[in-house]
Design an enzyme around this catalytic site. Structure first.
Site, PDB file in Angstrom:
ATOM      1  N   HIS A 101       0.797  -1.231   0.000  1.00 23.18           N
ATOM      2  CA  HIS A 101       0.000   0.000   0.000  1.00 23.18           C
ATOM      3  C   HIS A 101       0.823   1.272   0.000  1.00 23.18           C
ATOM      4  CE1 HIS A 101       0.913  -0.186   4.304  1.00 23.18           C
ATOM      5  NE2 HIS A 101       0.655   1.107   4.322  1.00 23.18           N
TER       6      HIS A 101
HETATM    7  C1  UD1 Z   1      -2.096   5.650   5.616  1.00 24.58           C
HETATM    8  C2  UD1 Z   1      -0.778   6.090   6.279  1.00 24.58           C
HETATM    9  C3  UD1 Z   1       0.247   4.982   6.180  1.00 24.58           C
HETATM   10  C4  UD1 Z   1      -0.294   3.685   6.715  1.00 24.58           C
HETATM   11  C5  UD1 Z   1      -1.583   3.363   5.995  1.00 24.58           C
HETATM   12  C6  UD1 Z   1      -2.227   2.073   6.434  1.00 24.58           C
HETATM   13  C7  UD1 Z   1      -0.376   8.489   6.043  1.00 24.58           C
HETATM   14  C8  UD1 Z   1       0.435   9.528   5.403  1.00 24.58           C
HETATM   15  N1  UD1 Z   1      -0.219   7.245   5.601  1.00 24.58           N
HETATM   16  O1  UD1 Z   1      -1.866   5.484   4.227  1.00 24.58           O
HETATM   17  O2  UD1 Z   1       1.400   5.343   6.907  1.00 24.58           O
HETATM   18  O3  UD1 Z   1       0.643   2.667   6.530  1.00 24.58           O
HETATM   19  O4  UD1 Z   1      -2.502   4.430   6.219  1.00 24.58           O
HETATM   20  O5  UD1 Z   1      -3.391   1.846   5.706  1.00 24.58           O
HETATM   21  O6  UD1 Z   1      -1.140   8.774   6.935  1.00 24.58           O
HETATM   22  N2  UD1 Z   1      -9.450   4.740   1.608  1.00 24.58           N
HETATM   23  C9  UD1 Z   1     -10.627   4.036   1.597  1.00 24.58           C
HETATM   24  N3  UD1 Z   1     -11.179   3.721   2.806  1.00 24.58           N
HETATM   25  C10 UD1 Z   1     -10.632   4.070   3.993  1.00 24.58           C
HETATM   26  C11 UD1 Z   1      -9.440   4.802   3.978  1.00 24.58           C
HETATM   27  C12 UD1 Z   1      -8.852   5.125   2.782  1.00 24.58           C
HETATM   28  O7  UD1 Z   1     -11.146   3.687   0.552  1.00 24.58           O
HETATM   29  O8  UD1 Z   1     -11.192   3.740   5.039  1.00 24.58           O
HETATM   30  C13 UD1 Z   1      -8.803   5.054   0.304  1.00 24.58           C
HETATM   31  C14 UD1 Z   1      -9.100   6.451  -0.166  1.00 24.58           C
HETATM   32  O9  UD1 Z   1      -9.280   6.398  -1.525  1.00 24.58           O
HETATM   33  C15 UD1 Z   1      -7.846   7.209   0.151  1.00 24.58           C
HETATM   34  C16 UD1 Z   1      -6.765   6.127   0.019  1.00 24.58           C
HETATM   35  O10 UD1 Z   1      -7.404   4.939   0.446  1.00 24.58           O
HETATM   36  O11 UD1 Z   1      -7.660   8.275  -0.694  1.00 24.58           O
HETATM   37  C17 UD1 Z   1      -5.533   6.362   0.857  1.00 24.58           C
HETATM   38  O12 UD1 Z   1      -5.867   6.598   2.218  1.00 24.58           O
HETATM   39  P1  UD1 Z   1      -4.944   7.560   3.133  1.00 24.58           P
HETATM   40  O13 UD1 Z   1      -5.473   7.617   4.500  1.00 24.58           O
HETATM   41  O14 UD1 Z   1      -4.739   8.846   2.418  1.00 24.58           O
HETATM   42  O15 UD1 Z   1      -3.531   6.865   3.115  1.00 24.58           O
HETATM   43  P2  UD1 Z   1      -3.072   5.341   3.206  1.00 24.58           P
HETATM   44  O16 UD1 Z   1      -2.502   4.992   1.897  1.00 24.58           O
HETATM   45  O17 UD1 Z   1      -4.149   4.458   3.750  1.00 24.58           O
END
Ligand code: UD1
Length: 364
Positions: A207
């Protein structure tokens, strides 16, 4: 009586916060804790299932920020968390890990002159292209108490000029949760649900922005996974960021064509622990999995060029394999052939880190 606000927002925060909240709740005479969820992660599989699996209570407050760019997410959390802090005015804000929620809430508290404690301080990948590395550096800089997991983390902080009396090596709260949940996780039916045998499969998770936001990198890593699943069934829970990009980059067919891969939704906490424990091999870019596999003694290949958790390599069962498909496959084959190092569990990764944190908080 100390009023402490604990912050959780993203998936890896939940297993870190759970043991600390439990340890604070065991001292109702000394502490009044309050749990705030920023809702950086909000899907059942990314959040609620962890609350259930870890026995975490419903948060006292939700900030409801949801997804967005780094700036949008940070800004929304700053605004919403300030409101929460002004209402409750805690004596201390405790943040964990390196997510956007960690940095935003630490910054908000520091600007209101509320002391900040950072759990998992001092980790450094030395790669500022990672959003998490910026979060680590800034959060540490504005924290009053720095709780570390390893001697390497202490050394990083001292090298950066932090006064030694701010730095407390307490061990790893992630491992507190792991040991707490191990017996229950053992009863998880996930192996039979997926139709795999103990030590008869590999587990892959991906991820990181650096791996999944670039089509060529993602394509290369997938081709390595494709090779590996020709030798052993591959369980591949797909993170929402990765799923979105597989579609955006037209790579979904490449994944679907892996006939020996079992593609799933992201795993809950207990299922994830069970799957790691029984895996022959874990291939990942997750920080949490690097630590959990080391504690479980399971071979782990980390698909990154660097790690902020070097003791999982020097002491544990982790190896950095980078993103070259040839190297990933070669190292995976070495594990499958049975010629892989045996690690041990790093010092103070003993399930009692949260207790040590609470002892220090009592004196602060
Ligand atoms: C975040 C953390 C990362 C951690 C990871 C675990 C930061 C900078 N990064 O990254 O360190 O390892 O979480 O998962 O905080 N989304 C969903 N559902 C959710 C949450 C997210 O669909 O419940 C999708 C959304 O499209 C979103 C994307 O995932 O834009 C990324 O989510 P985000 O919280 O921005 O970062 P992670 O890649 O999850």
């Amino acid at each position: 009586m100390r009023s402490i606000t604990l912050v959780a927002g993203a998936r890896p925060n939940f297993p870190k916060v759970a043991p600390i909240l439990r340890a604070l709740q065991r001292r109702p005479d000394a502490f009044s804790p309050c749990l705030v969820h920023t809702d950086q992660h909000y899907d059942w599989q990314m959040s609620a299932v962890f609350f259930r699996d870890l026995g975490l209570p419903e948060p006292d407050r939700h900030l409801g920020v949801g997804s967005g760019s780094q700036a949008v997410q940070t800004a929304k959390i700053l605004i919403a968390f300030e409101e929460a802090l002004l209402e409750r005015r805690p004596d201390l804000v405790l943040v964990v890990g390196d997510a956007t929620s960690t940095l935003a809430c630490a910054l908000c508290a520091a600007k209101l002159n509320i002391p900040v404690a950072h759990v998992e301080a001092g980790l450094r990948s030395l790669d500022r292209a990672m959003p998490e590395e910026i979060n680590r550096i800034v959060t540490d800089a504005i924290s009053d108490l720095l709780f570390t997991t390893s001697a390497e983390a202490d050394a990083n902080l001292l090298r950066e000029g932090f006064p030694p009396d701010k730095v407390h090596r307490v061990g790893n709260v992630m491992i507190d949760s792991l040991f707490y949940a191990l017996e229950t996780a053992d009863r998880s039916p996930i192996l039979s649900t997926l139709g795999v045998q103990p030590k008869g499969y590999a587990l892959a998770t991906l991820h990181r922005v650096s791996n999944v936001d670039h089509p060529e990198t993602l394509r290369g890593i997938l081709s390595a996974l494709d090779d590996i699943q020709r030798h052993i069934p591959l369980v591949f829970p797909i993170h929402p960021r990765t799923r979105k990009n597989l579609t955006a980059f037209g790579l979904q067919d490449q994944v679907s064509a892996m006939s020996n891969a079992i593609l799933t939704e992201p795993m809950g906490y207990l299922d994830s622990i069970k799957l790691q424990k029984e895996a022959r091999l874990v291939i990942t870019d997750s920080g949490g999995l690097q630590e959990e596999t080391t504690a479980l003694g399971v071979p782990c290949l980390t698909v990154r060029e660097n790690t902020e958790r070097p003791e999982t390599i020097s002491v544990g069962t982790n190896t950095l394999v980078g993103i070259s498909p040839e190297v990933i496959v070669r190292e995976a084959m070495r594990v499958l052939e049975g010629s892989y190092k045996k690690g041990r569990i790093p010092d103070l990764w003993d399930g009692r880190a949260a207790e040590r944190i609470v002892e220090i908080l009592k004196k602060f």
